[in-house]
Design an enzyme around this catalytic site. Sequence first.
Site, short mmCIF file in Angstrom:
data_model
loop_
_atom_site.label_atom_id
_atom_site.label_comp_id
_atom_site.label_asym_id
_atom_site.label_seq_id
_atom_site.Cartn_x
_atom_site.Cartn_y
_atom_site.Cartn_z
N ARG A 106 -14.60 15.73 -4.56
CA ARG A 106 -13.37 15.78 -3.76
C ARG A 106 -13.40 14.63 -2.76
O ARG A 106 -14.36 14.45 -2.03
CB ARG A 106 -13.31 17.12 -3.03
N THR B 137 -8.26 12.26 1.04
CA THR B 137 -7.04 12.67 0.34
C THR B 137 -7.14 14.12 -0.17
O THR B 137 -6.13 14.72 -0.52
CB THR B 137 -6.79 11.77 -0.89
N ASP C 265 -19.97 24.23 4.22
CA ASP C 265 -20.03 23.49 2.96
C ASP C 265 -21.03 24.18 2.03
O ASP C 265 -22.24 24.19 2.30
CB ASP C 265 -20.46 22.05 3.24
N ASP D 18 -23.91 21.96 0.64
CA ASP D 18 -24.92 21.64 1.66
C ASP D 18 -25.77 22.86 1.98
O ASP D 18 -26.98 22.75 2.18
CB ASP D 18 -24.25 21.16 2.96
N1 URA Z 1 -15.80 23.42 0.01
C1 URA Z 1 -16.78 24.03 0.73
O1 URA Z 1 -17.97 23.91 0.40
N2 URA Z 1 -16.42 24.76 1.79
C2 URA Z 1 -15.14 24.93 2.19
O2 URA Z 1 -14.89 25.63 3.17
C3 URA Z 1 -14.14 24.28 1.43
C4 URA Z 1 -14.49 23.54 0.34
#
Ligand code: URA
Length: 212
Positions: free
Chosen positions: A103, A107, A203, A206
């Site tokens: 991603r 954008t 995330d 992560d």
């Molecule tokens: N991707 C993620 O890892 N966390 C989010 O909150 C949104 C997209």
Amino acid sequence: MKVHVADHPLISHKLTILRDEKTDSPTFRRLVEELVTLLAYEATRDVRTKTVEVKTPVTLTQGLKMAGPTPVVVPILRAGLGMLEGMVRLIPTAEVGFLGMVRNEETLEASTYANRLPDDLSGRQCFVLDPMLATGGTLVAAINYLIDLGATDITAICILAAPEGIAHMEQAFENSPVPITIVTGALDIKLNENGYIVPGLGDAGDRLYGVV
Ligand code: URA
């Protein structure tokens, strides 16, 4: 498109620990696996079966077994990989294909950077693993990719979903001849200005694998 928000106290319990910023990566990974197994139980409700005869120590009877062709499980790299073990524990015979989507953080557009999938998915039930349904861009692109390969039935399994992502999916697949289902552990409140799910869990990639 069908949306199923799994509503089970064990799922809520595990999700609460997952959301906690103090939960470390090893615990986070284990909980994701456990959650996926619970979500997969719901997601595979319509998996194809056939009637077979089975001889018990007592008598001959009939039972159900999974019918071919074998389902295909598609984790979306990187974070979907953390969901794979929990899924194949439930369906050990499933084939596994991989789809790498990234991603663009400005954008928020999704694009494919890697794929390892059968060339032809005609007649196959596909289970897409993506922990966070945020804008829906990644999942829409991934599902369109599978439809182009001939998939006839697609279920996305997500740990968390945002209303914006569900709306994007509804709109993208409104007239899709391929049945699409989303199974999620919870429907959160919204996305923030950075595209993160609120309250969310941060995330997912992560938290599973660390920041690289
Ligand atoms: N991707 C993620 O890892 N966390 C989010 O909150 C949104 C997209």
